[in-house]
Design an enzyme around this catalytic site. Structure first.
Site, PDB file in Angstrom:
ATOM      1  N   ARG A 113       0.849  -1.196   0.000  1.00 15.79           N
ATOM      2  CA  ARG A 113       0.000   0.000   0.000  1.00 15.79           C
ATOM      3  C   ARG A 113       0.878   1.237   0.000  1.00 15.79           C
ATOM      4  O   ARG A 113       1.941   1.250   0.645  1.00 15.79           O
ATOM      5  CB  ARG A 113      -0.882   0.066   1.256  1.00 15.79           C
ATOM      6  CG  ARG A 113      -2.156  -0.717   1.186  1.00 15.79           C
ATOM      7  CD  ARG A 113      -3.171  -0.154   0.197  1.00 15.79           C
ATOM      8  NE  ARG A 113      -4.391  -0.933   0.178  1.00 15.79           N
ATOM      9  CZ  ARG A 113      -4.617  -2.019  -0.572  1.00 15.79           C
ATOM     10  NH1 ARG A 113      -3.701  -2.441  -1.412  1.00 15.79           N
ATOM     11  NH2 ARG A 113      -5.768  -2.665  -0.505  1.00 15.79           N
ATOM     12  N   GLU A 131      -3.113   8.020  -5.272  1.00 16.26           N
ATOM     13  CA  GLU A 131      -3.380   7.356  -6.553  1.00 16.26           C
ATOM     14  C   GLU A 131      -4.639   7.970  -7.150  1.00 16.26           C
ATOM     15  O   GLU A 131      -5.557   8.289  -6.396  1.00 16.26           O
ATOM     16  CB  GLU A 131      -3.583   5.851  -6.342  1.00 16.26           C
ATOM     17  CG  GLU A 131      -2.338   5.157  -5.806  1.00 16.26           C
ATOM     18  CD  GLU A 131      -2.550   3.671  -5.505  1.00 16.26           C
ATOM     19  OE1 GLU A 131      -3.609   3.139  -5.849  1.00 16.26           O
ATOM     20  OE2 GLU A 131      -1.648   3.069  -4.916  1.00 16.26           O
ATOM     21  N   HIS A 181      -1.133   0.205  -9.611  1.00 15.62           N
ATOM     22  CA  HIS A 181      -1.856  -0.651  -8.653  1.00 15.62           C
ATOM     23  C   HIS A 181      -2.531  -1.831  -9.379  1.00 15.62           C
ATOM     24  O   HIS A 181      -3.746  -2.021  -9.285  1.00 15.62           O
ATOM     25  CB  HIS A 181      -2.895   0.174  -7.882  1.00 15.62           C
ATOM     26  CG  HIS A 181      -3.240  -0.423  -6.556  1.00 15.62           C
ATOM     27  ND1 HIS A 181      -3.511   0.332  -5.451  1.00 15.62           N
ATOM     28  CD2 HIS A 181      -3.360  -1.722  -6.148  1.00 15.62           C
ATOM     29  CE1 HIS A 181      -3.796  -0.463  -4.426  1.00 15.62           C
ATOM     30  NE2 HIS A 181      -3.709  -1.715  -4.833  1.00 15.62           N
TER      31      HIS A 181
HETATM   32  P1  NAD Z   1      -1.748 -10.995   5.031  1.00 21.32           P
HETATM   33  O1  NAD Z   1      -2.637 -10.431   6.074  1.00 21.32           O
HETATM   34  O2  NAD Z   1      -1.866 -12.438   4.670  1.00 21.32           O
HETATM   35  O3  NAD Z   1      -0.219 -10.721   5.420  1.00 21.32           O
HETATM   36  C1  NAD Z   1       0.242  -9.529   5.964  1.00 21.32           C
HETATM   37  C2  NAD Z   1       1.358  -9.882   6.925  1.00 21.32           C
HETATM   38  O4  NAD Z   1       1.957  -8.670   7.389  1.00 21.32           O
HETATM   39  C3  NAD Z   1       0.869 -10.640   8.171  1.00 21.32           C
HETATM   40  O5  NAD Z   1       1.558 -11.874   8.291  1.00 21.32           O
HETATM   41  C4  NAD Z   1       1.192  -9.699   9.326  1.00 21.32           C
HETATM   42  O6  NAD Z   1       1.586 -10.399  10.498  1.00 21.32           O
HETATM   43  C5  NAD Z   1       2.330  -8.874   8.742  1.00 21.32           C
HETATM   44  N1  NAD Z   1       2.542  -7.610   9.414  1.00 21.32           N
HETATM   45  C6  NAD Z   1       1.613  -6.752   9.917  1.00 21.32           C
HETATM   46  N2  NAD Z   1       2.226  -5.671  10.433  1.00 21.32           N
HETATM   47  C7  NAD Z   1       3.561  -5.843  10.256  1.00 21.32           C
HETATM   48  C8  NAD Z   1       4.703  -5.074  10.575  1.00 21.32           C
HETATM   49  N3  NAD Z   1       4.597  -3.901  11.222  1.00 21.32           N
HETATM   50  N4  NAD Z   1       5.912  -5.547  10.225  1.00 21.32           N
HETATM   51  C9  NAD Z   1       6.040  -6.754   9.583  1.00 21.32           C
HETATM   52  N5  NAD Z   1       4.989  -7.537   9.281  1.00 21.32           N
HETATM   53  C10 NAD Z   1       3.762  -7.083   9.601  1.00 21.32           C
HETATM   54  O7  NAD Z   1      -1.944 -10.069   3.751  1.00 21.32           O
HETATM   55  P2  NAD Z   1      -1.471 -10.375   2.266  1.00 21.32           P
HETATM   56  O8  NAD Z   1      -2.552 -11.054   1.520  1.00 21.32           O
HETATM   57  O9  NAD Z   1      -0.130 -10.953   2.280  1.00 21.32           O
HETATM   58  O10 NAD Z   1      -1.435  -8.877   1.689  1.00 21.32           O
HETATM   59  C11 NAD Z   1      -0.551  -7.904   2.238  1.00 21.32           C
HETATM   60  C12 NAD Z   1      -1.001  -6.534   1.768  1.00 21.32           C
HETATM   61  O11 NAD Z   1      -0.790  -6.429   0.356  1.00 21.32           O
HETATM   62  C13 NAD Z   1      -2.511  -6.285   1.930  1.00 21.32           C
HETATM   63  O12 NAD Z   1      -2.822  -5.793   3.208  1.00 21.32           O
HETATM   64  C14 NAD Z   1      -2.816  -5.274   0.860  1.00 21.32           C
HETATM   65  O13 NAD Z   1      -2.733  -3.974   1.379  1.00 21.32           O
HETATM   66  C15 NAD Z   1      -1.690  -5.482  -0.155  1.00 21.32           C
HETATM   67  N6  NAD Z   1      -2.210  -5.963  -1.452  1.00 21.32           N
HETATM   68  C16 NAD Z   1      -1.908  -5.227  -2.563  1.00 21.32           C
HETATM   69  C17 NAD Z   1      -2.380  -5.655  -3.796  1.00 21.32           C
HETATM   70  C18 NAD Z   1      -2.049  -4.888  -5.063  1.00 21.32           C
HETATM   71  O14 NAD Z   1      -2.802  -4.962  -6.020  1.00 21.32           O
HETATM   72  N7  NAD Z   1      -0.956  -4.171  -5.128  1.00 21.32           N
HETATM   73  C19 NAD Z   1      -3.186  -6.799  -3.890  1.00 21.32           C
HETATM   74  C20 NAD Z   1      -3.431  -7.530  -2.730  1.00 21.32           C
HETATM   75  C21 NAD Z   1      -2.941  -7.096  -1.507  1.00 21.32           C
END
Ligand code: NAD
Length: 318
Positions: A236, A265, A284
């Site tokens: 994000r 964005e 994105h």
């Molecule tokens: P997820 O919830 O499976 O994994 C996120 C991980 O981050 C978790 O394991 C959590 O423990 C960890 N985390 C939280 N805070 C943290 C910190 N301060 N330091 C280190 N680790 C931390 O989510 P995911 O499916 O892996 O997705 C991650 C993020 O990617 C989503 O929240 C979303 O914002 C983003 N995303 C972007 C797109 C895109 O199109 N660019 C698409 C899907 C998801």
């Protein structure tokens, strides 16, 4: 009474008719948002009373909009990150919020690796030169054998790690909330943030945006990164401080960055990062594969049907 659903995600049902068919076959009325860009508070306030559910994209829906809604019962995020939804306000108003976890994770992990390869081997750069009639021999750096540092070892982070094994990379991960056993990932070394930043050639960020992760990668963190390292963010905007990143790229501390997400964005024309040749910015689209988009739309459509036929929808966030 008829069930009305507002769809603000332009990509809902874009790949196939199936998700829309599910709504239609279950006598659910749906309407795509009229606004061209992202809906804001005033846009939601104007229409919110007409709808029982929203299938929401990246539009920000805040407490004022949710507090004023008289019939809204369900918000289905067409994706994973729910940072654009005021979860507390939804909870207070008895509005169920769902998301679609782990469904586009492979698409995002593939795309992240695409950015890494492009960034290090300067593929886009070279393609542009060839199109301009130049036959330059662009020199990049190997991905093979490098150290990748994965911040956030969730659904996407784990899949990025798996892909990194194919490139014989040294894999580091930092995730203070990691649930599970590190034994399941023998190819990953779990380290603290400091060690990850200091040891990685490529740092890739996969955490949700929340109060704790705003500017998680700021000047201090960039300063700790190796000289000549690369930063990739497909999570994000707002998690990486863009002004600090600009400075660290401009002065040559970092060799390059790839960003699929920005704080504002669409990208603003005056975003200084757009002026740097060693920065790749995409709009994105990390999750935008046909398979992933369709699967996400199907889950949202089914969740709407489930909820209004008295069943519990899948993947309730709040
Ligand atoms: P997820 O919830 O499976 O994994 C996120 C991980 O981050 C978790 O394991 C959590 O423990 C960890 N985390 C939280 N805070 C943290 C910190 N301060 N330091 C280190 N680790 C931390 O989510 P995911 O499916 O892996 O997705 C991650 C993020 O990617 C989503 O929240 C979303 O914002 C983003 N995303 C972007 C797109 C895109 O199109 N660019 C698409 C899907 C998801």
């Amino acid at each position: 009474m008829a069930i009305n659903v507002l769809i603000t995600s332009r990509s809902f049902g874009q790949v196939s008719d199936e998700p829309v068919k599910i709504l239609r076959e279950n006598n659910i009325n749906y309407k795509f948002k009229e606004k061209h860009g992202l809906m804001e508070e005033k846009d939601f306030l104007e229409v919110i009373d007409e709808f029982d559910a929203i299938i929401i994209g990246a539009d920000k829906i805040n407490g004022n909009a949710l507090n004023s809604s008289k019939r809204l019962k369900l918000i289905c995020k067409h994706g994973t990150g729910v940072d654009n939804i005021d979860i507390d306000a939804a909870r207070k108003n008895g509005i169920i919020v769902t998301n679609v976890p782990a469904t586009n994770s492979n698409a995002v992990a593939d795309f992240t690796f695409g950015l890494i390869i492009d960034l290090l081997r300067k593929i886009s750069d070279n393609i542009i030169s060839v199109r301009n009639g130049e036959w330059v021999k662009t020199i990049g750096v190997d991905i093979y054998g490098k150290t990748i540092g994965i911040i956030g070892f969730g659904e996407i982070g784990k899949r990025v790690a798996k892909r990194a094994t194919g490139f014989d990379m040294n894999i580091l991960a930092y995730d203070p909330y990691f649930i599970g056993s590190s034994n399941s990932f023998p190819y990953v070394k779990f380290v603290d943030m400091d060690s990850l930043l200091r040891s990685s050639d490529i740092v890739t960020v996969h955490v949700p945006l929340n109060q704790n992760t705003i500017n998680l990668i700021d000047e201090d963190e960039l300063n700790k990164m190796k000289k000549g390292a690369f930063l990739v963010n497909t999570s994000r905007g707002g998690i990486v401080n863009e002004s600090a990143l600009y400075e660290y790229l401009k002065k040559g501390h970092l060799a390059g960055a790839a960003l699929d997400v920005l704080k504002v964005e669409p990208a603003q024309k005056n975003n200084p990062l757009l002026t740097l040749e060693n920065v790749l910015i995409t709009s994105h689209i990390a999750s935008y594969s046909k398979e992933a988009l369709n699967a996400v739309s199907m889950i949202c459509a089914k969740n709407v049907v489930k909820f209004f036929s008295g069943q519990s929808p899948d993947f309730i966030v709040a």
